[in-house]
Structure formats: C-alpha cells, structure tokens
Design an enzyme around this catalytic site. Structure first.
Site, PDB file in Angstrom:
ATOM      1  N   GLY A   8      -2.548  -1.450  -1.516  1.00 39.67           N
ATOM      2  CA  GLY A   8      -3.567  -1.624  -0.557  1.00 39.67           C
ATOM      3  C   GLY A   8      -4.720  -2.012  -1.093  1.00 39.67           C
ATOM      4  N   ILE A  13     -10.232   0.479   2.668  1.00 45.51           N
ATOM      5  CA  ILE A  13     -10.132   1.735   2.025  1.00 45.51           C
ATOM      6  C   ILE A  13      -9.905   1.416   0.360  1.00 45.51           C
ATOM      7  CG2 ILE A  13      -9.098   3.963   1.814  1.00 45.51           C
ATOM      8  CD1 ILE A  13      -8.623   3.934   4.763  1.00 45.51           C
ATOM      9  N   LEU A  42       5.763  -4.585  -0.412  1.00 41.71           N
ATOM     10  CA  LEU A  42       6.231  -3.037  -0.398  1.00 41.71           C
ATOM     11  C   LEU A  42       7.255  -2.716   0.988  1.00 41.71           C
ATOM     12  CD1 LEU A  42       3.076  -1.180  -1.746  1.00 41.71           C
ATOM     13  CD2 LEU A  42       5.260  -1.848  -2.966  1.00 41.71           C
ATOM     14  N   GLY A  71      -0.709  -0.225   4.043  1.00 44.75           N
ATOM     15  CA  GLY A  71      -0.254   0.093   5.391  1.00 44.75           C
ATOM     16  C   GLY A  71      -0.567  -0.970   6.311  1.00 44.75           C
ATOM     17  N   SER A 112      -2.274   9.785   8.238  1.00 42.51           N
ATOM     18  CA  SER A 112      -3.493   9.441   9.063  1.00 42.51           C
ATOM     19  C   SER A 112      -3.556  10.573  10.162  1.00 42.51           C
ATOM     20  CB  SER A 112      -2.650   8.301   9.877  1.00 42.51           C
ATOM     21  OG  SER A 112      -3.462   8.116  10.979  1.00 42.51           O
ATOM     22  N   TYR A 149       3.766   3.645  13.942  1.00 42.43           N
ATOM     23  CA  TYR A 149       2.599   4.079  13.124  1.00 42.43           C
ATOM     24  C   TYR A 149       2.610   5.465  12.743  1.00 42.43           C
ATOM     25  CZ  TYR A 149      -1.895   4.032  10.850  1.00 42.43           C
ATOM     26  OH  TYR A 149      -3.049   4.288   9.803  1.00 42.43           O
TER      27      TYR A 149
HETATM   28  N1  LIG Z   1      -8.631   2.170   9.142  1.00 34.64           N
HETATM   29  C1  LIG Z   1      -8.218   3.413   9.609  1.00 34.64           C
HETATM   30  O1  LIG Z   1      -8.596   3.748  10.635  1.00 34.64           O
HETATM   31  C2  LIG Z   1      -7.187   4.098   9.095  1.00 34.64           C
HETATM   32  C3  LIG Z   1      -6.932   5.498   9.537  1.00 34.64           C
HETATM   33  C4  LIG Z   1      -5.980   6.237   9.094  1.00 34.64           C
HETATM   34  C5  LIG Z   1      -5.276   5.895   7.931  1.00 34.64           C
HETATM   35  N2  LIG Z   1      -5.425   4.505   7.451  1.00 34.64           N
HETATM   36  C6  LIG Z   1      -4.709   4.128   6.399  1.00 34.64           C
HETATM   37  O2  LIG Z   1      -5.218   3.808   5.322  1.00 34.64           O
HETATM   38  C7  LIG Z   1      -4.727   2.813   4.382  1.00 34.64           C
HETATM   39  C8  LIG Z   1      -5.464   1.763   4.117  1.00 34.64           C
HETATM   40  O3  LIG Z   1      -5.852   1.229   5.370  1.00 34.64           O
HETATM   41  P1  LIG Z   1      -7.057   0.259   5.591  1.00 34.64           P
HETATM   42  O4  LIG Z   1      -7.640   0.724   7.018  1.00 34.64           O
HETATM   43  O5  LIG Z   1      -7.907  -0.162   4.534  1.00 34.64           O
HETATM   44  O6  LIG Z   1      -6.470  -1.100   6.083  1.00 34.64           O
HETATM   45  P2  LIG Z   1      -6.556  -2.546   5.610  1.00 34.64           P
HETATM   46  O7  LIG Z   1      -5.672  -3.483   6.565  1.00 34.64           O
HETATM   47  O8  LIG Z   1      -7.968  -3.015   5.393  1.00 34.64           O
HETATM   48  O9  LIG Z   1      -5.680  -2.518   4.070  1.00 34.64           O
HETATM   49  C9  LIG Z   1      -4.395  -2.347   3.983  1.00 34.64           C
HETATM   50  C10 LIG Z   1      -3.876  -3.197   2.686  1.00 34.64           C
HETATM   51  O10 LIG Z   1      -2.402  -3.295   2.795  1.00 34.64           O
HETATM   52  C11 LIG Z   1      -1.963  -4.514   2.297  1.00 34.64           C
HETATM   53  N3  LIG Z   1      -0.764  -4.322   2.552  1.00 34.64           N
HETATM   54  C12 LIG Z   1       0.000  -4.630   3.854  1.00 34.64           C
HETATM   55  N4  LIG Z   1       1.359  -4.885   4.057  1.00 34.64           N
HETATM   56  C13 LIG Z   1       1.448  -4.611   2.395  1.00 34.64           C
HETATM   57  C14 LIG Z   1       2.909  -4.873   1.815  1.00 34.64           C
HETATM   58  N5  LIG Z   1       4.134  -5.250   2.583  1.00 34.64           N
HETATM   59  N6  LIG Z   1       2.827  -4.677   0.596  1.00 34.64           N
HETATM   60  C15 LIG Z   1       1.892  -4.518  -0.074  1.00 34.64           C
HETATM   61  N7  LIG Z   1       0.486  -4.469   0.470  1.00 34.64           N
HETATM   62  C16 LIG Z   1       0.534  -4.436   1.887  1.00 34.64           C
HETATM   63  C17 LIG Z   1      -2.678  -5.248   3.187  1.00 34.64           C
HETATM   64  O11 LIG Z   1      -2.540  -6.671   2.544  1.00 34.64           O
HETATM   65  C18 LIG Z   1      -4.285  -4.780   3.157  1.00 34.64           C
HETATM   66  O12 LIG Z   1      -4.794  -5.101   1.893  1.00 34.64           O
HETATM   67  C19 LIG Z   1      -3.245   2.236   5.455  1.00 34.64           C
HETATM   68  O13 LIG Z   1      -2.194   3.205   4.924  1.00 34.64           O
HETATM   69  C20 LIG Z   1      -3.614   2.904   6.805  1.00 34.64           C
HETATM   70  O14 LIG Z   1      -2.638   3.126   7.764  1.00 34.64           O
HETATM   71  C21 LIG Z   1      -6.256   3.726   8.085  1.00 34.64           C
END
Ligand SMILES: NC(=O)c1ccc[n+]([C@@H]2O[C@H](COP(=O)([O-])OP(=O)(O)OC[C@H]3O[C@@H](n4cnc5c(N)ncnc54)[C@H](O)[C@@H]3O)[C@@H](O)[C@H]2O)c1
Length: 265
Positions: A8, A13, A42, A71, A112, A149
């Site tokens: 990711g 993040i 993935l 994610g 999360s 989720y």
């Molecule tokens: N942003 C929030 O509020 C939050 C809160 C709790 C947890 N999270 C978790 O943090 C992690 C990062 O999230 P973020 O907020 O940076 O989101 P984001 O959407 O900015 O980044 C997620 C990344 O995962 C990649 N991705 C998606 N599907 C994929 C796949 N099939 N194979 C490979 N890569 C893939 C996307 O291309 C993206 O670059 C995630 O697991 C998310 O669930 C985020």
C-alpha cells in the site's frame, strides 16, 4: 541501513511512511497495484505469490521490516475481505523468511479502530478468516462493505496476536504487532471525512480532527525500530481518543487468566 517493505506504499499512510523511513536512512521496497517498486494485486493468491517472489528478488532475500498496509474500504465486500485480511496475512507469512534473515526484524499489520468502534461484527466471518478459509469468508462477507471492512480488520488484529507469540515469530526473534488507526486524512476516506466528523456521539473524536498520515508513519517507524524491542502481539490504537470515548469502561475485555492462578480454595 535496513530494508523495509511497505504494501500500500502508493497510498496516504504508505507514502508518508516511505518518506519518514527515507529520512531515517532506510531503504524502502514499496508494493502496490500502482506506482511502486513491486506492482502486485494482493487480492488474489497469484498476485500474493508473485509479490513474494518479486520482493525476494528485489531485496536479495533479506529484509529488516514490513508494514502490511494495503487495504480498501469498498465497494465490493468480498474484495475488502480478500485484500484486507487474506492479502495482509499472506504478505506477513510470505515475507517471514526474509525477515528471519534481517536484523532486529519487525513486522506490522495495519488494522483499524473500526474493529472496536462499529457495531455487530459477524463472528462467523472472523472465524472463517482465522480458519484461513477465504472461500467461506467471501461468502460470509455480506452486502455492507463497512461491516466487511471492520470485520476484516478485527480478524487481522486477532491473527496478529495469535501469530506474534509463536515459535516462528517472537520465538525466532521477529516482532509482530498491529496498529489500529482511527480516522486518518487519506484518499481512502477523503469522500467521507466531513460526514464522519459530523457523526457526534455516534463517533466522537475528542481531538476534534482526523489524524495525519505522518502521525501514523511516526508510530510505524517507532514499532519498526529497536526502541520498540518489547512489543509483541500488541494492537496499538491511535485515534484521537475515539475508542476511549466510546469504550473507556469496556477495557480490559480479555483477562481470561483467572482460572490459571493457583490461589484460593
Ligand atoms: N485512512 C484511514 O482512516 C484508515 C484508518 C484505519 C486504518 N486504515 C488502514 O490503513 C491502510 C492504508 O490506508 P490509507 O488510508 O493510506 O489508504 P489509501 O487508499 O491512501 O492507500 C491504500 C493503498 O493500498 C493499495 N491497494 C489497494 N488495493 C490493493 C491491492 N489489491 N493490491 C495491492 N495494493 C492495493 C492502494 O493502491 C493504495 O495505494 C489500509 O489498510 C487502511 O485500511 C486507514
């Protein structure tokens, strides 16, 4: 030096963590479906296996840290479960042999705080995940991506706790932990931030703002570092007080050790 893999890595993040680790002098191997050193999907077993092979080749067979952060939140609940749980577990398990070659190795799964701040997470789906039954988990994923989720993230946190304490992990000197961020201002939630910030008592955030990706990156950098040498199987919440506001008196929920103590009659 140290080599860290981030899945990711093109996201909010992941990108912020990459920048933080660069500043710390680390080498980063990013994994994503776009804009990364290793391009991999993935969501499927084939994509996961290809990723493991490509990371092994790129790293020379040795890494020191891993952040399993890829994610999605939707729209397809089955894909949510496949990427968030099965993709993350396959990543952590598949890259373990590379971590075993590293120094002070540390792996972190991104869970999360939705795992404790949303209602009615179906235990059947959690069990299907923990039983490593992706087909059944996809069948049980339901129609609501939000529930899928949160449930996938709860299962990931439980899997992390179960796994971290085993011979392959801390028994081999490799730390495994999870982080549980609350609302973080990234593309993942950009369309919903205003709505979520206005949920009031349903979803109170005492710090009255979303978190910043750099704040999560700081925590991840700490957990990756030897400064976090006594962390094992922890699920570290960072959510501006959201979980505390909703669940202050629900802690601890997991002290099941009373029967083990040889005290009393
Ligand atoms: N942003 C929030 O509020 C939050 C809160 C709790 C947890 N999270 C978790 O943090 C992690 C990062 O999230 P973020 O907020 O940076 O989101 P984001 O959407 O900015 O980044 C997620 C990344 O995962 C990649 N991705 C998606 N599907 C994929 C796949 N099939 N194979 C490979 N890569 C893939 C996307 O291309 C993206 O670059 C995630 O697991 C998310 O669930 C985020």
């Amino acid at each position: 030096m140290g080599t860290i893999v981030i899945t990711g890595s093109a996201g909010g993040i992941g990108q912020s963590t990459r920048e933080r680790l660069y500043r710390d002098g680390k080498e980063v191997i990013g994994v994503d479906i776009r804009n990364a050193e290793v391009i991999a999907d993935l969501s499927t077993p084939e994509g996961r296996n290809a990723m493991i092979g490509a990371v092994a080749a790129t790293s020379g067979g040795r890494i020191d840290g891993l952040v399993a952060g890829a994610g999605i939140t939707g729209p397809d609940p089955q894909q949510v479960v496949s990427i968030n749980y099965f993709g993350a577990v396959a990543t952590v398990e598949g890259l373990r042999p590379l971590l075993a070659q590293g120094t002070d190795s540390s792996a972190i799964a991104i869970s999360s705080n939705s795992s404790t701040t949303l209602v009615s997470l179906p235990e059947g789906l959690v069990d299907a995940c923990l039983n490593d039954d992706e087909e059944q988990a996809r069948e049980l994923a339901g129609a609501d991506p939000g529930t899928a989720y949160a449930t996938s993230k709860l299962a990931l946190a439980r899997w992390t706790r179960r796994t971290a304490i085993g011979a392959d992990w801390i028994g081999s000197g490799i730390r495994l932990n999870a982080v549980a961020p609350g609302l973080i201002d990234t593309p993942l939630v950009a369309d919903n931030i205003d709505m979520i910030m206005n949920l009031g008592d349903v979803y109170p955030i005492p710090q009255n703002r979303p978190g910043r990706p750099a704040e999560v990156a700081n925590l991840l950098a700490f957990l990756l570092s030897p400064d976090a040498s006594f962390f094992c199987g922890s699920v570290v919440f960072m959510d501006g007080g959201n979980d505390a506001a909703l669940n202050a008196d629900a802690w601890p929920t997991t002290n099941t050790t009373a029967d083990r103590w040889p005290v009393g009659d």
